[in-house]
Design an enzyme around this catalytic site. Structure first.
Site, PDB file in Angstrom:
ATOM      1  CG  ASP A 287     -10.452 -10.459  -2.756  1.00  0.00           C
ATOM      2  OD1 ASP A 287     -11.629 -10.452  -3.186  1.00  0.00           O
ATOM      3  OD2 ASP A 287      -9.675  -9.507  -2.921  1.00  0.00           O
TER       4      ASP A 287
ATOM      5  NE  ARG B 211      -5.194   0.166  -1.194  1.00  0.00           N
ATOM      6  CZ  ARG B 211      -4.396   0.522  -0.198  1.00  0.00           C
ATOM      7  NH1 ARG B 211      -4.911   1.039   0.897  1.00  0.00           N
ATOM      8  NH2 ARG B 211      -3.111   0.347  -0.275  1.00  0.00           N
TER       9      ARG B 211
ATOM     10  CB  THR C  82      -3.496   9.069  -3.341  1.00  0.00           C
ATOM     11  OG1 THR C  82      -4.684   8.380  -3.778  1.00  0.00           O
ATOM     12  CG2 THR C  82      -3.040  10.041  -4.411  1.00  0.00           C
TER      13      THR C  82
END
Ligand code: URA
Length: 205
Positions: A196, A101, A105
């Protein structure tokens, strides 16, 4: 609907091991592999077969060979599903897709991609956690750019947001998952989920 959730006692058992916060990396990796066997069997149910004649010790009969299959592991958690695919699918070719990621943005940003030819192949994209859908959608675009026309995503856990996003971006991509969970939390983790996946596979908690 573009989602199939497998329903099998052995898959539920493996899911439970994966969800349990006390499971260490070795048992977590084993459970991820065992669960992926079930996902692969479901996802490859309709892959093309070549039919030909063989001879048993007694008489001639029909034999079958699976067509081209490509697996694309989305880094890094998809690596936890790869061994099972390599064991089950004869001559499977393998691609790797690295995406992260962008902090500014929040859009998926490629950091690595290596794809085998896949124009005529059944393509299995390995992305265990379908959370927002950003990285799986990006990976599916990537394999389509490489010529894929028959794409199935294998996920351990999906979220409602992720499935909706995938349906919007890639309505032709079928998703096979072991569980469709309730929601995303404010950090975009799937709940109840399993935490995760990459950290739990590789002990980087
Ligand atoms: N990625 C993970 O590993 N876990 C989640 O819950 C969401 C994304």
């Amino acid at each position: 609907m573009n989602l199939t959730v497998i329903d099998h006692p052995l898959a539920r058992h493996s899911m439970t091991v994966l969800r349990d916060a006390s499971t260490g990396p070795r048992d977590f990796r084993n459970a991820a592999k065992r669960l992926t066997y079930a996902l692969v069997m479901e996802a490859t149910k309709r892959i093309p077969l070549e039919k030909f004649e063989i001879e048993t010790p007694l008489e001639k009969t029909a034999g079958y060979a699976v067509g081209d299959v490509v697996a694309v592991a989305v880094l890094r958690a998809g690596l936890g599903m790869l061994d099972a695919v390599l064991e089950l699918v004869p001559d499977v070719k393998v691609g790797f897709a690295g995406v992260q990621r962008d902090e500014e943005t929040a859009l998926p940003q490629e950091y690595y991609a290596k794809m085998p030819p896949m124009e005529k192949a059944s393509v299995l994209v390995l992305e265990p956690m379908l959370a927002t859908g950003g990285s799986l959608s990006w990976a599916c675009s990537k394999v389509k750019e490489s010529g894929a026309t028959d794409v199935t995503a294998l996920c351990v856990v999906t979220s409602p947001d992720g499935v909706t996003q995938m349906y919007k971006d890639h309505p032709d991509v079928h998703i096979v998952a072991a569980s469709h969970d309730r929601e995303l939390n404010d950090k975009f983790y799937i709940v109840p989920g399993l935490g995760d996946m990459g950290d739990r596979l590789f002990g980087t908690l």
